[in-house]
Design a protein around this motif. Structure first.
Motif, PDB file in Angstrom:
ATOM      1  N   THR A 171       1.091  -1.322  -0.074  1.00 34.68           N
ATOM      2  CA  THR A 171       0.540   0.312  -0.399  1.00 34.68           C
ATOM      3  C   THR A 171       1.219   0.962  -0.005  1.00 34.68           C
ATOM      4  O   THR A 171       1.679   1.453   0.627  1.00 34.68           O
ATOM      5  CB  THR A 171      -0.923   0.070   0.683  1.00 34.68           C
ATOM      6  N   ASP A 172       0.482   2.131  -1.276  1.00 34.34           N
ATOM      7  CA  ASP A 172       1.300   3.132  -1.448  1.00 34.34           C
ATOM      8  C   ASP A 172       0.721   4.404  -1.418  1.00 34.34           C
ATOM      9  O   ASP A 172       0.934   4.751  -2.235  1.00 34.34           O
ATOM     10  CB  ASP A 172       2.352   3.183  -1.883  1.00 34.34           C
ATOM     11  N   THR A 173      -0.528   4.605  -0.750  1.00 32.24           N
ATOM     12  CA  THR A 173      -1.163   5.407  -1.186  1.00 32.24           C
ATOM     13  C   THR A 173      -1.538   6.727  -0.859  1.00 32.24           C
ATOM     14  O   THR A 173      -1.549   8.208  -1.550  1.00 32.24           O
ATOM     15  CB  THR A 173      -2.797   5.432  -0.188  1.00 32.24           C
ATOM     16  N   THR A 174      -0.176   6.871   0.179  1.00 29.06           N
ATOM     17  CA  THR A 174       0.553   8.445  -0.258  1.00 29.06           C
ATOM     18  C   THR A 174       1.035   9.004  -1.461  1.00 29.06           C
ATOM     19  O   THR A 174       0.833  10.389  -1.849  1.00 29.06           O
ATOM     20  CB  THR A 174       1.483   8.623   1.039  1.00 29.06           C
ATOM     21  N   LYS A 175       2.153   8.176  -1.734  1.00 28.32           N
ATOM     22  CA  LYS A 175       2.685   8.470  -3.113  1.00 28.32           C
ATOM     23  C   LYS A 175       1.822   8.768  -4.041  1.00 28.32           C
ATOM     24  O   LYS A 175       1.759   9.644  -4.534  1.00 28.32           O
ATOM     25  CB  LYS A 175       3.547   7.219  -2.860  1.00 28.32           C
ATOM     26  N   LEU A 176       0.308   7.350  -4.629  1.00 26.31           N
ATOM     27  CA  LEU A 176      -0.497   8.413  -5.172  1.00 26.31           C
ATOM     28  C   LEU A 176      -1.030   9.414  -5.153  1.00 26.31           C
ATOM     29  O   LEU A 176      -1.479   9.727  -6.000  1.00 26.31           O
ATOM     30  CB  LEU A 176      -1.960   7.124  -4.866  1.00 26.31           C
ATOM     31  N   ALA A 203      -2.280  14.949  -6.402  1.00 29.66           N
ATOM     32  CA  ALA A 203      -1.716  15.962  -6.679  1.00 29.66           C
ATOM     33  C   ALA A 203      -0.649  17.142  -6.871  1.00 29.66           C
ATOM     34  O   ALA A 203      -0.615  18.244  -7.941  1.00 29.66           O
ATOM     35  CB  ALA A 203      -1.562  16.691  -5.070  1.00 29.66           C
ATOM     36  N   SER A 204       0.154  16.286  -7.808  1.00 26.18           N
ATOM     37  CA  SER A 204       1.320  17.197  -8.520  1.00 26.18           C
ATOM     38  C   SER A 204       0.630  18.335 -10.051  1.00 26.18           C
ATOM     39  O   SER A 204       1.578  19.024 -10.897  1.00 26.18           O
ATOM     40  CB  SER A 204       2.684  16.218  -8.674  1.00 26.18           C
ATOM     41  N   LEU A 205      -0.229  17.307 -10.582  1.00 28.50           N
ATOM     42  CA  LEU A 205      -1.048  17.501 -12.008  1.00 28.50           C
ATOM     43  C   LEU A 205      -1.681  19.259 -12.026  1.00 28.50           C
ATOM     44  O   LEU A 205      -2.336  19.717 -12.309  1.00 28.50           O
ATOM     45  CB  LEU A 205      -1.674  16.267 -12.050  1.00 28.50           C
ATOM     46  N   ALA A 239      -6.446  22.360 -16.886  1.00 36.65           N
ATOM     47  CA  ALA A 239      -7.053  20.381 -15.629  1.00 36.65           C
ATOM     48  C   ALA A 239      -6.428  19.153 -16.711  1.00 36.65           C
ATOM     49  O   ALA A 239      -6.037  19.008 -17.733  1.00 36.65           O
ATOM     50  CB  ALA A 239      -8.251  20.732 -15.433  1.00 36.65           C
ATOM     51  N   HIS A 240      -7.084  18.453 -16.042  1.00 33.36           N
ATOM     52  CA  HIS A 240      -7.395  16.603 -17.199  1.00 33.36           C
ATOM     53  C   HIS A 240      -8.589  16.230 -16.203  1.00 33.36           C
ATOM     54  O   HIS A 240      -9.102  15.489 -15.735  1.00 33.36           O
ATOM     55  CB  HIS A 240      -6.073  15.596 -16.734  1.00 33.36           C
ATOM     56  N   LYS A 241      -9.190  16.158 -17.821  1.00 28.39           N
ATOM     57  CA  LYS A 241     -10.716  15.644 -18.510  1.00 28.39           C
ATOM     58  C   LYS A 241     -10.844  14.325 -17.417  1.00 28.39           C
ATOM     59  O   LYS A 241     -11.958  14.340 -16.609  1.00 28.39           O
ATOM     60  CB  LYS A 241     -11.173  15.267 -19.586  1.00 28.39           C
ATOM     61  N   VAL A 242      -9.913  13.218 -17.585  1.00 26.21           N
ATOM     62  CA  VAL A 242     -10.959  11.751 -16.115  1.00 26.21           C
ATOM     63  C   VAL A 242     -10.533  12.373 -15.097  1.00 26.21           C
ATOM     64  O   VAL A 242     -11.424  11.457 -14.388  1.00 26.21           O
ATOM     65  CB  VAL A 242      -9.337  11.113 -16.813  1.00 26.21           C
ATOM     66  N   THR A 280      -6.587  17.619  -4.220  1.00 26.58           N
ATOM     67  CA  THR A 280      -5.880  16.969  -3.425  1.00 26.58           C
ATOM     68  C   THR A 280      -6.975  16.650  -2.410  1.00 26.58           C
ATOM     69  O   THR A 280      -5.790  16.136  -0.802  1.00 26.58           O
ATOM     70  CB  THR A 280      -4.998  18.293  -2.739  1.00 26.58           C
ATOM     71  N   GLY A 281      -8.012  17.079  -2.456  1.00 22.59           N
ATOM     72  CA  GLY A 281      -8.748  17.177  -0.895  1.00 22.59           C
ATOM     73  C   GLY A 281      -8.666  17.596   0.147  1.00 22.59           C
ATOM     74  O   GLY A 281      -9.541  17.340   1.026  1.00 22.59           O
ATOM     75  N   THR A 282      -8.311  18.747  -0.050  1.00 26.54           N
ATOM     76  CA  THR A 282      -8.573  20.015   0.345  1.00 26.54           C
ATOM     77  C   THR A 282      -8.145  21.951  -0.042  1.00 26.54           C
ATOM     78  O   THR A 282      -8.433  21.468  -0.794  1.00 26.54           O
ATOM     79  CB  THR A 282      -6.232  20.039   1.567  1.00 26.54           C
ATOM     80  N   MET A 283      -9.209  21.476   1.337  1.00 28.09           N
ATOM     81  CA  MET A 283      -9.430  23.118  -0.025  1.00 28.09           C
ATOM     82  C   MET A 283      -9.238  24.353   2.010  1.00 28.09           C
ATOM     83  O   MET A 283      -9.412  24.058   2.998  1.00 28.09           O
ATOM     84  CB  MET A 283     -11.226  23.027   0.327  1.00 28.09           C
TER      85      MET A 283
END
Length: 280
Positions: free
Chosen positions: A11-16, A21-23, A43-46, A90-93
């Protein structure tokens, strides 16, 4: 040779999360550009589609947008949409104490179906309510049928009814907000003061089918109020005013000219509130 059936889960969700987020606002691999006020957001459509049903429909179901590399977004400021994109990637605001900008983000969260974000913003707004912003917040709550936020606004306004009625923002209330507020018996203020400020609202706004002015409770006023103030306003026909006078004189001679009191966490069974033991 010994065989092993053991498996290992990596499991490496942190890197994922970090890679996704880098995008954010990164032109690399970008396949759609959102235009807001002539400014570009890459942005990226997908990613947009998988995170938001709104963007999925906009980018993949709308034939006019499916193959477009640039899409113009209206009805939102550049900074507000950029903040929402940050949340998508990023899931943050970061939500500031500026209620106006927070309401814009709340509107987008509702429009784009981010239920968790919407709930968080509502919790952020509730303790920020004051006489300067409560009308704007109430309008938003009514516009999007946000029941929790609606109740918070109504509770605040019940506790500060006289100040709300006399505030500068009272005339900014929407038609729906005004009706729902005036229908509350716990919105306690002298009815004549409510009428005077509702009359100001009617001069500025369109009272569709006279639904707002009809919320004023004529029978909770005095005959003097009706004869000296209400009559000359011409906002009610003579027959309705005469009916109110008849009700005041015949039925309500001993009642106050106000709605009900709104008392929070206060014992009503006291001498101060004229309570008395009737049996036992």
């Amino acid at each position: 040779m010994v065989k092993s059936d053991e498996t290992v889960t990596i499991t490496d969700t942190t890197k994922l999360l970090r890679d996704v987020a880098s995008l954010y606002l990164n032109q690399k691999f970008s396949d759609v550009t959102l235009l807001v006020d002539d400014q570009k957001l890459y942005a990226h459509k997908v990613i947009l589609a998988v995170r938001s049903g709104y963007f999925e429909s906009l980018l993949y179901e709308d034939p006019g947008n499916t193959k477009q590399a640039e899409i113009t977004i209206t009805g939102v400021t550049f900074d507000t949409l950029r903040s929402l994109l940050k949340y998508i990637y990023t899931g943050t605001m970061t939500i500031s104490s500026d209620v106006d900008s927070t309401l814009q983000i709340l509107a987008l969260a509702h429009q784009y179906s981010f239920a968790d974000l919407q709930t968080t913003i509502i919790k952020k707004l509730k303790p920020l309510l004051n006489l300067q912003n409560v009308c704007a917040v109430l309008n938003t709550a009514n516009l999007y049928d946000l029941e929790e936020l609606l109740q918070a606004c109504h509770s605040f306004m019940d506790l500060n009814a006289s100040e709300v009625v006399g505030s500068d923002c009272f005339t900014d209330l929407s038609h729906k907000s005004m009706i729902k507020l005036l229908e509350r018996s716990t919105f306690f203020a002298p009815e004549i003061e409510i009428f005077k400020n509702v009359a100001k609202w009617c001069k500025i706004n369109n009272d569709v089918d006279d639904l707002v002015i009809q919320c004023v409770r004529l029978s909770w006023m005095t005959v003097v109020d009706i004869v000296t103030t209400i009559w000359s306003s011409k906002l009610f026909d003579c027959e309705k005013l005469l009916q109110a006078i008849a009700e005041i004189v015949g039925v309500k001679t001993k009642l106050s000219s106000s709605r009900g009191f709104y008392l929070l966490d206060e014992n009503l069974a006291t001498v101060r509130h004229k309570a008395e033991v009737v049996s036992g």
